[in-house]
Write a protein that holds these residues in place. Structure first.
Motif, short mmCIF file in Angstrom:
data_model
loop_
_atom_site.label_atom_id
_atom_site.label_comp_id
_atom_site.label_asym_id
_atom_site.label_seq_id
_atom_site.Cartn_x
_atom_site.Cartn_y
_atom_site.Cartn_z
N TYR A 8 0.80 -1.22 0.00
CA TYR A 8 0.00 0.00 0.00
C TYR A 8 0.84 1.27 0.00
O TYR A 8 0.40 2.30 -0.51
CB TYR A 8 -1.02 -0.01 1.14
CG TYR A 8 -2.18 -0.90 0.77
CD1 TYR A 8 -3.19 -0.42 -0.05
CD2 TYR A 8 -2.23 -2.21 1.17
CE1 TYR A 8 -4.23 -1.23 -0.45
CE2 TYR A 8 -3.27 -3.03 0.79
CZ TYR A 8 -4.27 -2.54 -0.03
OH TYR A 8 -5.29 -3.34 -0.42
N LYS A 9 2.06 1.24 0.52
CA LYS A 9 2.92 2.41 0.41
C LYS A 9 3.25 2.67 -1.05
O LYS A 9 3.31 3.83 -1.47
CB LYS A 9 4.21 2.20 1.20
CG LYS A 9 4.04 2.36 2.69
CD LYS A 9 5.37 2.21 3.40
CE LYS A 9 5.20 2.34 4.89
NZ LYS A 9 6.46 2.18 5.60
N VAL A 10 3.42 1.62 -1.82
CA VAL A 10 3.71 1.75 -3.24
C VAL A 10 2.45 2.18 -4.00
O VAL A 10 2.49 3.10 -4.82
CB VAL A 10 4.26 0.43 -3.82
CG1 VAL A 10 4.47 0.53 -5.31
CG2 VAL A 10 5.56 0.04 -3.13
N ILE A 11 1.33 1.54 -3.70
CA ILE A 11 0.07 1.84 -4.39
C ILE A 11 -0.32 3.30 -4.20
O ILE A 11 -0.77 3.96 -5.14
CB ILE A 11 -1.05 0.90 -3.91
CG1 ILE A 11 -0.80 -0.52 -4.41
CG2 ILE A 11 -2.42 1.41 -4.36
CD1 ILE A 11 -1.73 -1.56 -3.82
N LYS A 13 1.41 5.86 -3.97
CA LYS A 13 2.25 6.78 -4.74
C LYS A 13 1.94 6.76 -6.23
O LYS A 13 2.40 7.62 -6.97
CB LYS A 13 3.72 6.41 -4.54
CG LYS A 13 4.21 6.63 -3.14
CD LYS A 13 5.66 6.22 -3.01
CE LYS A 13 6.15 6.34 -1.59
NZ LYS A 13 7.54 5.90 -1.45
N VAL A 14 1.16 5.81 -6.69
CA VAL A 14 0.92 5.63 -8.13
C VAL A 14 -0.13 6.61 -8.64
O VAL A 14 -1.20 6.76 -8.04
CB VAL A 14 0.47 4.19 -8.43
CG1 VAL A 14 0.09 4.03 -9.89
CG2 VAL A 14 1.55 3.20 -8.06
N LYS A 15 0.20 7.27 -9.72
CA LYS A 15 -0.75 8.13 -10.44
C LYS A 15 -1.07 7.42 -11.76
O LYS A 15 -0.17 7.14 -12.55
CB LYS A 15 -0.13 9.49 -10.74
CG LYS A 15 0.33 10.24 -9.52
CD LYS A 15 -0.84 10.82 -8.76
CE LYS A 15 -0.35 11.73 -7.67
NZ LYS A 15 -0.76 11.36 -6.35
N VAL A 16 -2.34 7.10 -11.98
CA VAL A 16 -2.75 6.34 -13.17
C VAL A 16 -3.41 7.28 -14.17
O VAL A 16 -4.33 8.02 -13.82
CB VAL A 16 -3.73 5.20 -12.79
CG1 VAL A 16 -4.16 4.42 -14.03
CG2 VAL A 16 -3.09 4.27 -11.78
#
Length: 68
Positions: A8-11, A13-16
């Protein structure tokens, strides 16, 4: 790529790009066809991977760099 300690720390940060987002209808279709939760998770992963490949190919076609 290093070890991912928290998914979730990675998720977070994601901009889709909206062009490559999944719709509820995509997940409903996966749910209908999957044989269980884990198959649905894996099918969702594969769908996301394909969307990512499509985005990478489009970026390469534009002449942009793809970070990996």
């Amino acid at each position: 790529m290093g070890k991912v300690r928290s998914v979730y720390k990675v998720i977070k940060k994601v901009k889709v790009n909206k062009q490559y987002c999944a719709c509820v209808s995509h997940f409903s279709e996966i749910r209908e066809h999957a044989g269980g939760y884990f198959e649905a998770f894996y099918d969702s992963f594969k769908f996301g991977y394909l969307q990512g490949m499509k985005a990478a190919k489009a970026e390469m076609k534009k002449g942009g760099a793809v970070n990996g």
